[in-house]
Structure formats: structure tokens, C-alpha cells
Write a protein that holds these residues in place. Structure first.
Motif, PDB file in Angstrom:
ATOM      1  N   UNK A 125      28.935  15.691  20.266  1.00 60.80           N
ATOM      2  CA  UNK A 125      27.973  17.167  20.038  1.00 60.80           C
ATOM      3  C   UNK A 125      27.499  17.518  21.101  1.00 60.80           C
ATOM      4  N   UNK A 126      27.155  16.721  22.132  1.00 62.29           N
ATOM      5  CA  UNK A 126      26.231  17.032  23.520  1.00 62.29           C
ATOM      6  C   UNK A 126      27.176  17.744  24.393  1.00 62.29           C
ATOM      7  N   UNK A 127      28.456  17.607  24.403  1.00 60.95           N
ATOM      8  CA  UNK A 127      29.358  18.058  25.398  1.00 60.95           C
ATOM      9  C   UNK A 127      29.446  19.537  25.158  1.00 60.95           C
ATOM     10  N   UNK A 128      29.639  20.029  23.976  1.00 59.70           N
ATOM     11  CA  UNK A 128      29.752  21.548  24.022  1.00 59.70           C
ATOM     12  C   UNK A 128      28.277  22.181  24.286  1.00 59.70           C
ATOM     13  N   UNK A 129      27.025  21.659  24.157  1.00 58.60           N
ATOM     14  CA  UNK A 129      25.894  21.888  24.787  1.00 58.60           C
ATOM     15  C   UNK A 129      25.743  21.921  26.300  1.00 58.60           C
ATOM     16  N   UNK A 130      26.418  20.730  26.837  1.00 54.83           N
ATOM     17  CA  UNK A 130      26.298  20.610  28.189  1.00 54.83           C
ATOM     18  C   UNK A 130      27.133  21.780  28.666  1.00 54.83           C
ATOM     19  N   UNK A 131      28.329  22.090  28.209  1.00 59.34           N
ATOM     20  CA  UNK A 131      29.234  23.159  28.834  1.00 59.34           C
ATOM     21  C   UNK A 131      28.346  24.536  28.678  1.00 59.34           C
ATOM     22  N   UNK A 132      27.819  24.913  27.393  1.00 52.04           N
ATOM     23  CA  UNK A 132      26.901  26.019  27.035  1.00 52.04           C
ATOM     24  C   UNK A 132      25.860  26.219  28.142  1.00 52.04           C
ATOM     25  N   UNK A 133      25.129  25.099  28.396  1.00 52.85           N
ATOM     26  CA  UNK A 133      24.168  25.459  29.283  1.00 52.85           C
ATOM     27  C   UNK A 133      24.526  25.587  30.633  1.00 52.85           C
ATOM     28  N   UNK A 134      25.682  24.875  31.096  1.00 53.42           N
ATOM     29  CA  UNK A 134      26.120  25.468  32.643  1.00 53.42           C
ATOM     30  C   UNK A 134      26.676  26.628  32.633  1.00 53.42           C
ATOM     31  N   UNK A 135      27.483  27.181  31.408  1.00 53.67           N
ATOM     32  CA  UNK A 135      27.924  28.640  31.373  1.00 53.67           C
ATOM     33  C   UNK A 135      26.712  29.596  31.552  1.00 53.67           C
ATOM     34  N   UNK A 136      25.714  29.518  30.933  1.00 47.42           N
ATOM     35  CA  UNK A 136      24.337  30.238  30.880  1.00 47.42           C
ATOM     36  C   UNK A 136      23.860  30.152  32.220  1.00 47.42           C
ATOM     37  N   UNK A 137      23.758  28.816  32.740  1.00 48.42           N
ATOM     38  CA  UNK A 137      23.311  28.831  33.998  1.00 48.42           C
ATOM     39  C   UNK A 137      23.820  29.623  35.027  1.00 48.42           C
ATOM     40  N   UNK A 138      25.242  29.503  35.123  1.00 44.30           N
ATOM     41  CA  UNK A 138      26.030  30.233  35.961  1.00 44.30           C
ATOM     42  C   UNK A 138      25.934  31.764  35.819  1.00 44.30           C
ATOM     43  N   UNK A 139      25.901  32.227  34.402  1.00 45.64           N
ATOM     44  CA  UNK A 139      25.629  33.420  34.221  1.00 45.64           C
ATOM     45  C   UNK A 139      24.398  34.153  34.980  1.00 45.64           C
TER      46      UNK A 139
END
Length: 112
Positions: free
Chosen positions: A3-17
Motif C-alpha cells: 500500500x506504500x507504493x501508490x502513496x510513494x508514486x502519488x507524493x512524487x507526482x504531486x511534488x513534480x506538479x
């Protein structure tokens, strides 16, 4: 741990955004106007904060051996997703940056 992997991806995506929206050109594409100086600083600071949080999430999930590797992979995948979505639908890309961490946090809580 999965469950951490989607959170990791989402945080990275939001950070890039947030980092990208702190730039005048991307902000103009997404919102139709140039950002004020204070907003640019807030967006960039928030982006760096989210990327740092993503790094610590990777360390917490995978340890010091594989956490930075997981973070780097998530960073590259999220950056690619951001660039492609920004080119196709800049207005939708900004809303996904808000929704992605919320959905990923819910997924992480359900998986735990």
C-alpha cells in the motif's frame, strides 16, 4: 508494504506538479495567468516538501538499502506521468495532483 507504493508514486507526482506549477510557463498553461512571486515560492516549497516526504516514505517502507531506489523509480515514473499529462490535458493534470495523494493515502490505510 504494497500500500506504500501508490502513496510513494502519488507524493512524487504531486511534488513534480507543484514544482512545475511554480514555473511561469506551466502555471500559465494550467491556470491561464502568470503566478505572483509569493505563489511561485509556495508552490516550489510545497513541491520540495512533498518530494522529501516521498523520500522518507520510501525509506520507511523499504529501508536504507532499497528505499532510495524505490524513491528514484517512483520519481522517474511520476515525472513521466506528469510530463505526458501536462502535454495532453494541463488543466486535468493539476486536479490529479490534488486527488492522487488523497486516493493513495486511502489505499495505504485500507492495505494496512
Amino acid at each position: 508494504m504494497s500500500g506504500i507504493v501508490p502513496l510513494l508514486l502519488a507524493l512524487c507526482y504531486a511534488g513534480w506538479c507543484l514544482l512545475a506549477l511554480g514555473m511561469e510557463r506551466h502555471h500559465r498553461d494550467a491556470f491561464g495567468s502568470a503566478p505572483p512571486r509569493r505563489r511561485r515560492r509556495l508552490l516550489r516549497g510545497g513541491g520540495w516538501l512533498l518530494l522529501t516526504l516521498a523520500f522518507t516514505t520510501g525509506i520507511a517502507a523499504r529501508g536504507w538499502e532499497f528505499g532510495p531506489v524505490a524513491w528514484a523509480c517512483a520519481l522517474m515514473l511520476a515525472g513521466l506521468a506528469w510530463v505526458l499529462l501536462l502535454a495532453l490535458a494541463p488543466k486535468a493534470a493539476r486536479w490529479l495532483a490534488v486527488a492522487a495523494p488523497l486516493l493513495a493515502a486511502g489505499t495505504a490505510l485500507l492495505a494496512a
